[in-house]
Design a protein around this motif. Structure first.
Motif, PDB file in Angstrom:
ATOM      1  N   UNK A  87       0.821  -1.112   0.084  1.00  0.00           N
ATOM      2  CA  UNK A  87      -0.008   0.140   0.086  1.00  0.00           C
ATOM      3  C   UNK A  87       0.703   1.279  -0.008  1.00  0.00           C
ATOM      4  N   UNK A  88       2.165   1.265  -0.019  1.00  0.00           N
ATOM      5  CA  UNK A  88       2.914   2.258  -0.136  1.00  0.00           C
ATOM      6  C   UNK A  88       2.814   3.250  -1.344  1.00  0.00           C
ATOM      7  N   UNK A  89       2.156   2.806  -2.410  1.00  0.00           N
ATOM      8  CA  UNK A  89       1.645   3.882  -3.195  1.00  0.00           C
ATOM      9  C   UNK A  89       0.736   4.705  -2.982  1.00  0.00           C
ATOM     10  N   UNK A  90      -0.265   4.346  -2.167  1.00  0.00           N
ATOM     11  CA  UNK A  90      -1.434   5.054  -1.809  1.00  0.00           C
ATOM     12  C   UNK A  90      -0.881   6.195  -0.732  1.00  0.00           C
ATOM     13  N   UNK A  91       0.018   5.623   0.254  1.00  0.00           N
ATOM     14  CA  UNK A  91       0.503   6.460   1.298  1.00  0.00           C
ATOM     15  C   UNK A  91       1.404   7.584   0.807  1.00  0.00           C
TER      16      UNK A  91
END
Length: 124
Positions: A87-91
């Motif tokens: 989920x790093x992209x969303x963060x």
């Protein structure tokens, strides 16, 4: 609340799509600093990418970031079986939005169009 900070431009896309060339032209046009991101510290990849954004936000000059988390998401899947931070992209995207960053995705079919858009952007 959004941050009011320097101009932050993020260039991303596959290899060979003139990201670095475009970054150099943007740096000349805006007297900007150049910041190249690559894969480092796999156990701290989110910290690595958000630190780049915080650095850019504190800068007195515009910043052009050559590669950021979208590249990591693609290359992690291709070369390392995926990211440990799915989920790093969303963060990271939320961090970029907070700092008012502008994404430019460079694609092979759009190299000429990207240059044309850059010229219009600079001239206006």
């Amino acid at each position: 609340s959004r941050c009011v900070c320097s101009m932050i431009i993020i260039l991303d896309g596959p290899d060979g799509t003139c990201k670095t060339t475009l970054a150099q032209e943007l740096c000349k046009a805006f007297d900007a600093r150049y910041l190249h991101r690559t894969y480092r510290w796999k156990d701290k990849i989110f910290d690595y990418h958000t630190a780049a954004m915080r650095f850019a936000a504190r800068s007195k000059k515009p910043i052009v970031i050559d590669r950021w988390w979208p590249s990591e998401a693609v290359y992690a899947k291709a070369y390392r079986g995926g990211s440990e931070w799915p989920l790093q992209g969303r963060m990271c995207a939320r961090v970029a939005i907070n700092y008012g960053a502008m994404y430019i995705y460079c694609l092979t079919d759009s190299v000429e169009a990207t240059y044309q858009m850059l010229l219009v952007f600079i001239l206006n």
